[in-house]
Design an enzyme around this catalytic site. Sequence first.
Site, PDB file in Angstrom:
ATOM      1  N   HIS A 175      -7.237  -5.716   9.434  1.00 18.67           N
ATOM      2  CA  HIS A 175      -6.628  -6.693  10.345  1.00 18.67           C
ATOM      3  C   HIS A 175      -7.713  -7.547  10.980  1.00 18.67           C
ATOM      4  CE1 HIS A 175      -3.009  -3.845  10.445  1.00 18.67           C
ATOM      5  NE2 HIS A 175      -2.685  -4.924   9.754  1.00 18.67           N
ATOM      6  N   ALA A 176      -7.496  -8.854  10.911  1.00 18.81           N
ATOM      7  CA  ALA A 176      -8.551  -9.804  11.251  1.00 18.81           C
ATOM      8  C   ALA A 176      -9.041  -9.701  12.695  1.00 18.81           C
ATOM      9  CB  ALA A 176      -8.061 -11.225  10.963  1.00 18.81           C
ATOM     10  N   GLU A 178      -9.137  -7.254  14.809  1.00 11.31           N
ATOM     11  CA  GLU A 178      -9.620  -5.962  15.304  1.00 11.31           C
ATOM     12  C   GLU A 178     -11.132  -5.882  15.081  1.00 11.31           C
ATOM     13  OE1 GLU A 178      -6.866  -3.379  13.187  1.00 11.31           O
ATOM     14  OE2 GLU A 178      -5.167  -4.367  14.146  1.00 11.31           O
ATOM     15  N   ARG A 233      -4.018 -11.899  12.641  1.00 10.30           N
ATOM     16  CA  ARG A 233      -3.990 -10.514  12.134  1.00 10.30           C
ATOM     17  C   ARG A 233      -3.947 -10.445  10.603  1.00 10.30           C
ATOM     18  NH1 ARG A 233      -1.570  -5.125  13.153  1.00 10.30           N
ATOM     19  NH2 ARG A 233       0.108  -4.647  11.698  1.00 10.30           N
ATOM     20  N   ASN A 250      -1.719  -4.238   5.797  1.00 14.29           N
ATOM     21  CA  ASN A 250      -1.362  -2.830   6.018  1.00 14.29           C
ATOM     22  C   ASN A 250       0.151  -2.595   5.962  1.00 14.29           C
ATOM     23  OD1 ASN A 250      -2.675  -0.361   6.207  1.00 14.29           O
ATOM     24  ND2 ASN A 250      -2.278  -0.175   8.420  1.00 14.29           N
ATOM     25  N   HIS A 303      -9.099   0.690  12.374  1.00 14.43           N
ATOM     26  CA  HIS A 303      -8.319  -0.333  13.072  1.00 14.43           C
ATOM     27  C   HIS A 303      -8.607  -0.216  14.570  1.00 14.43           C
ATOM     28  CE1 HIS A 303      -5.437  -1.458   9.756  1.00 14.43           C
ATOM     29  NE2 HIS A 303      -5.952  -0.343   9.256  1.00 14.43           N
ATOM     30  N   GLU A 377      -7.430   4.317  15.025  1.00 13.73           N
ATOM     31  CA  GLU A 377      -7.190   3.216  15.950  1.00 13.73           C
ATOM     32  C   GLU A 377      -8.264   3.394  17.013  1.00 13.73           C
ATOM     33  OE1 GLU A 377      -5.208   0.550  15.587  1.00 13.73           O
ATOM     34  OE2 GLU A 377      -3.183   1.112  16.187  1.00 13.73           O
TER      35      GLU A 377
HETATM   36  O1  DDK Z   1      -1.054  -1.181  10.768  1.00 12.48           O
HETATM   37  C1  DDK Z   1      -0.771  -0.865  11.914  1.00 12.48           C
HETATM   38  O2  DDK Z   1       0.156  -1.397  12.526  1.00 12.48           O
HETATM   39  C2  DDK Z   1      -1.600   0.193  12.613  1.00 12.48           C
HETATM   40  C3  DDK Z   1      -3.007  -0.199  12.746  1.00 12.48           C
HETATM   41 SE1  DDK Z   1      -3.215  -1.886  13.649  1.00 12.48          SE
HETATM   42  C4  DDK Z   1      -1.596   1.497  11.894  1.00 12.48           C
HETATM   43  C5  DDK Z   1      -0.239   2.059  11.647  1.00 12.48           C
HETATM   44  C6  DDK Z   1      -0.274   3.489  11.141  1.00 12.48           C
HETATM   45  C7  DDK Z   1      -0.871   3.659   9.811  1.00 12.48           C
HETATM   46  C8  DDK Z   1      -0.089   2.903   8.774  1.00 12.48           C
HETATM   47  N1  DDK Z   1       0.075   3.660   7.607  1.00 12.48           N
HETATM   48 ZN    ZN Z   2      -4.976  -2.823  12.368  1.00 14.28          ZN
HETATM   49 ZN    ZN Z   3      -3.982  -1.337  15.672  1.00 16.76          ZN
END
Ligand code: DDK
Ligand code: ZN
Ligand code: ZN
Length: 416
Positions: A175-176, A178, A233, A250, A303, A377
């Site tokens: 994600h851009a 982060e 993002r 993602n 992330h 995270e």
């Molecule tokens: O992608 C997302 O919204 C967050 C990181 Se910003 C992670 C969500 C959980 C893991 C996704 N498989």
């Molecule tokens: Zn992310």
């Molecule tokens: Zn996140």
Amino acid sequence: MKLLLVFGLVAVALADVTRFEGDKVLRLKPKLNEHVTFIKELANSIEVDMWSPESSEQVTTDIEVDIHIPAKYLDIVYTMLGQSDMEHQILIEDVQAAIEGQADSGGSPRAHSYTKYNTWSDIQNWMNSISSSNPNLISKQVIGNTYEGRPMTVLKLGKASSSAKPAIFMDCGIHAREWISPAFCQWFVKEALSTYGSDSQMTSLLNQMDVFVLPVFNIDGYAYTHTNNRMWRKTRSSRSGSSCVGADPNRNFDAGWCTLGASSNPCSDTFCGYSPESEIEVKNVADFIRRNKSVIKAYITMHSYSQLLLFPYSYKYGLAADHSELLKVAQGASAALQSLYGTRYTSGPGATTIYPAAGGSDDWAYDLGVKYSYTFELRDTGRYGFLLPESQIKPTCEETMLAFKYIAAYVQKNLY
Ligand code: DDK
Ligand code: ZN
Ligand code: ZN
């Protein structure tokens, strides 16, 4: 020279740079179904930017909702908040001021630094120089180009060996916005090189295993956050059917694709894309992992923000076959992380710990057969959110190294 300067200024003035003066980030605490409806309506009626969760579909009662509200909507939002009687607080008073406050003052501005948020071009130069000065520990390979044609470079860290070594794959910057995430990948490479030979765990890790590091996954998006919109993002791909740009990488992996916690609207920040792996960056990474499937024993993706250590599944509520082992390792890694500065992380499966979200890289890697699959995270829990000041890069990376090394040591001991 003067002429160049004038051209430079004109170019900056012409570039479509989004500014955020007077914008605020609010934390809302929905307790009633009406509050949830209110937040969803708000997200659909005006241009708000969801920070956490990252889409209004994921809003439920009893979670905290962080939303970036443009200045021009603040009056109406406050009026509506007053009427709905929902608990709320201000996380960031002025988003533009927070963006400008991220960078440390002083120091030479445009050189690569491990304690700064480097531009893509600085990161590219850094990859070239660090790999040419450490030829026996690093090799570089391009796994494909991004939508806009930038080379996606994977660094392979490890002592050369005549036989295939088991490996860990880590990516940063899916994600851009982060920014702490690519900062960690750079820090990791530096630490690995500088402690190889002195730190016994790192030495043994790199002797026995390889670590593949992709420092920036979504390079086009990352570049765009430096030049045009700090809050971007997604990727930067476009199609004739929609005027909206980009998909959420993602949500674009082939794991329960677009069934849950993802949007099929190309304008959404959690747009799942037109098909699994429609984003070339996702396809390049998935192809690389598929090609190296027999050696990749762990997948780690970085992330921010929320201080969580997540593992499969996110596309369903059902537990992973290896749930108890994954949880045990995550808890050990979180404890190691906390031992340095007291930073607390919560561990658990994605769906119940953060929110259901299909199409994620961790679930995809796990279902492919990469057992130790984790999503970090990183810092913080919302004080600065995506706008974590550069002064926190060092402590964040130091503590995260301990978690990474905990997982790596476990994987190394339990090679399968
Ligand atoms: O992608 C997302 O919204 C967050 C990181 Se910003 C992670 C969500 C959980 C893991 C996704 N498989
Ligand atoms: Zn992310
Ligand atoms: Zn996140």
